[in-house]
Write a protein that holds these residues in place. Structure first.
Motif, PDB file in Angstrom:
ATOM      1  N   VAL A  87       0.864  -1.176   0.000  1.00 56.74           N
ATOM      2  CA  VAL A  87       0.000   0.000   0.000  1.00 56.74           C
ATOM      3  C   VAL A  87       0.905   1.232   0.000  1.00 56.74           C
ATOM      4  O   VAL A  87       1.666   1.441   0.939  1.00 56.74           O
ATOM      5  N   CYS A  88       0.859   2.016  -1.065  1.00 54.27           N
ATOM      6  CA  CYS A  88       1.780   3.153  -1.184  1.00 54.27           C
ATOM      7  C   CYS A  88       1.273   4.151  -2.221  1.00 54.27           C
ATOM      8  O   CYS A  88       0.503   3.784  -3.102  1.00 54.27           O
ATOM      9  N   PRO A  89       1.708   5.410  -2.113  1.00 51.58           N
ATOM     10  CA  PRO A  89       1.179   6.428  -3.032  1.00 51.58           C
ATOM     11  C   PRO A  89       1.592   6.213  -4.490  1.00 51.58           C
ATOM     12  O   PRO A  89       0.983   6.801  -5.385  1.00 51.58           O
ATOM     13  N   ILE A 130      -0.801  -0.571  -4.489  1.00 54.79           N
ATOM     14  CA  ILE A 130      -2.084   0.125  -4.594  1.00 54.79           C
ATOM     15  C   ILE A 130      -2.038   1.441  -3.821  1.00 54.79           C
ATOM     16  O   ILE A 130      -1.556   1.498  -2.684  1.00 54.79           O
ATOM     17  N   SER A 131      -2.548   2.488  -4.476  1.00 59.69           N
ATOM     18  CA  SER A 131      -2.694   3.805  -3.854  1.00 59.69           C
ATOM     19  C   SER A 131      -4.177   4.111  -3.730  1.00 59.69           C
ATOM     20  O   SER A 131      -4.967   3.715  -4.583  1.00 59.69           O
ATOM     21  N   ILE A 132      -4.561   4.832  -2.678  1.00 58.92           N
ATOM     22  CA  ILE A 132      -5.981   5.207  -2.589  1.00 58.92           C
ATOM     23  C   ILE A 132      -6.215   6.619  -3.115  1.00 58.92           C
ATOM     24  O   ILE A 132      -7.330   7.129  -3.019  1.00 58.92           O
ATOM     25  N   GLY A 133      -5.207   7.240  -3.696  1.00 62.48           N
ATOM     26  CA  GLY A 133      -5.455   8.556  -4.287  1.00 62.48           C
ATOM     27  C   GLY A 133      -4.186   9.380  -4.342  1.00 62.48           C
ATOM     28  O   GLY A 133      -3.189   9.049  -3.700  1.00 62.48           O
ATOM     29  N   TYR A 135      -2.609  11.830  -3.048  1.00 63.41           N
ATOM     30  CA  TYR A 135      -2.278  12.656  -1.894  1.00 63.41           C
ATOM     31  C   TYR A 135      -1.463  11.753  -0.988  1.00 63.41           C
ATOM     32  O   TYR A 135      -1.483  10.534  -1.144  1.00 63.41           O
ATOM     33  N   VAL A 136      -0.731  12.350  -0.060  1.00 62.07           N
ATOM     34  CA  VAL A 136       0.161  11.532   0.758  1.00 62.07           C
ATOM     35  C   VAL A 136      -0.326  11.497   2.202  1.00 62.07           C
ATOM     36  O   VAL A 136      -0.529  12.541   2.826  1.00 62.07           O
ATOM     37  N   LEU A 137      -0.528  10.298   2.710  1.00 63.82           N
ATOM     38  CA  LEU A 137      -0.920  10.085   4.102  1.00 63.82           C
ATOM     39  C   LEU A 137       0.339   9.896   4.938  1.00 63.82           C
ATOM     40  O   LEU A 137       1.427   9.714   4.400  1.00 63.82           O
ATOM     41  N   GLY A 139       0.965   7.356   6.530  1.00 62.60           N
ATOM     42  CA  GLY A 139       1.327   5.942   6.414  1.00 62.60           C
ATOM     43  C   GLY A 139       0.268   5.209   5.634  1.00 62.60           C
ATOM     44  O   GLY A 139      -0.783   5.767   5.305  1.00 62.60           O
ATOM     45  N   GLY A 140       0.535   3.942   5.354  1.00 61.00           N
ATOM     46  CA  GLY A 140      -0.386   3.169   4.525  1.00 61.00           C
ATOM     47  C   GLY A 140      -1.579   2.592   5.272  1.00 61.00           C
ATOM     48  O   GLY A 140      -2.451   1.976   4.662  1.00 61.00           O
ATOM     49  N   ALA A 143      -5.036   3.763   4.356  1.00 60.58           N
ATOM     50  CA  ALA A 143      -5.293   3.244   3.001  1.00 60.58           C
ATOM     51  C   ALA A 143      -5.643   1.754   3.068  1.00 60.58           C
ATOM     52  O   ALA A 143      -6.553   1.284   2.385  1.00 60.58           O
TER      53      ALA A 143
HETATM   54  N1  ADE Z   1       0.612   5.846   1.952  1.00 60.13           N
HETATM   55  C1  ADE Z   1       0.728   7.171   2.017  1.00 60.13           C
HETATM   56  N2  ADE Z   1      -0.116   7.780   1.184  1.00 60.13           N
HETATM   57  C2  ADE Z   1      -0.823   6.795   0.556  1.00 60.13           C
HETATM   58  C3  ADE Z   1      -1.844   6.769  -0.431  1.00 60.13           C
HETATM   59  N3  ADE Z   1      -2.350   7.884  -0.960  1.00 60.13           N
HETATM   60  N4  ADE Z   1      -2.306   5.581  -0.827  1.00 60.13           N
HETATM   61  C4  ADE Z   1      -1.808   4.449  -0.315  1.00 60.13           C
HETATM   62  N5  ADE Z   1      -0.838   4.411   0.604  1.00 60.13           N
HETATM   63  C5  ADE Z   1      -0.355   5.565   1.049  1.00 60.13           C
END
Ligand code: ADE
Length: 249
Positions: A87-89, A130-133, A135-137, A139-140, A143
């Motif tokens: 799970v990552c941007p 997989i990214s949920i959008g 923008y940066v959270l 952490g994952g 997401a």
């Molecule tokens: N980790 C940080 N940002 C994320 C994002 N937008 N989607 C999935 N993982 C994330």
């Protein structure tokens, strides 16, 4: 469906997984979620999961060794071979199509990062990113909870029949039509007459047209791949063209 999560913040999960529809899905066995603390696979006194980046720069990087060990051992905790998802941007954007695809898996293993990033070698463990959008959270984990929530509601028995049918309308690639409930008159605002008519065929036609129009207005990017007949597509394109013209003026 079985979902394993590897995380450095397992404490983020119990409240969400124990509440409402997700809580019930897990209680009834439609969903089986197991959250694993990555620190259990560290081998130093401080249970370190991150380190400084080679080449310098800001932030910390998630170390490969604990993640490789965690994935290796979590994989063997259940007989089904998991689809491993990082799970990552930078990942493939999550949409309902991807949710439907993930929901058919017998087992998912989600790897969540904190820190600025993963050691690049960790990516070799994953079948998908997989990214949920865009923008940066921090952490994952949020997401991962989004992924779990979205796949959970597609598991048999998790939602009532009505809601499952409702999802099919999204699979046609349209936004939902406007909904109303009682009272029929509220603060001077009424309800479209057709919805009070009891004429189900007329209501269905109105809802379909409203969904197409709303999608053309709010999400014109969805129109080309939406499942529309010729007339609907022509109507949607006209709305989009007209709006472009008025914006250009
Ligand atoms: N980790 C940080 N940002 C994320 C994002 N937008 N989607 C999935 N993982 C994330």
């Amino acid at each position: 469906m079985r979902v394993d999560v590897i995380t450095v913040v397992p404490g983020m999960y119990p409240e969400v997984l124990g509440t409402s529809i997700l809580g019930r899905a897990i209680a009834t066995g439609a969903l089986d979620v197991s959250v694993h603390d990555l620190r259990d696979w560290t081998d130093d006194r401080h249970r370190t999961t991150d380190d400084y980046p080679f080449g310098g720069g800001p932030g910390m990087v998630m170390k490969p060794e604990p993640v490789f060990r965690a994935v290796g051992s979590v994989r063997d905790m259940h007989p089904a071979r998991p689809r491993v998802v990082l799970v990552c941007p930078q990942g493939r954007p999550l949409d309902q199509g991807l949710v439907r695809e993930l929901a058919t898996e017998e087992r998912l293993l989600l790897i969540c990062g904190r820190y600025e990033g993963f050691d690049e070698r960790i990516r070799t463990l994953a079948d998908d990113e997989i990214s949920i959008g865009d923008y940066v959270l921090t952490g994952g984990d949020l997401a991962a909870l989004v992924v779990i929530d979205a796949v959970a509601r597609l598991q048999p028995g998790v939602l009532g029949h009505e809601d499952s049918a409702h999802d099919e309308s999204f699979s046609e690639g349209l936004l939902e039509y406007p909904q109303y409930t009682r009272p029929a008159e509220f603060n001077g605002m009424g309800v479209p007459e057709v919805l009070l008519s009891g004429d189900h065929a007329r209501i269905a036609r109105w809802r379909r047209a409203a969904a197409v129009e709303r999608t053309a207005i709010r999400r014109p990017d969805l129109i080309e791949s939406a499942d529309l007949d010729e007339d609907e597509r022509a109507h949607a394109r006209t709305i989009i063209e007209e709006r472009k013209r008025t914006q250009d003026d």
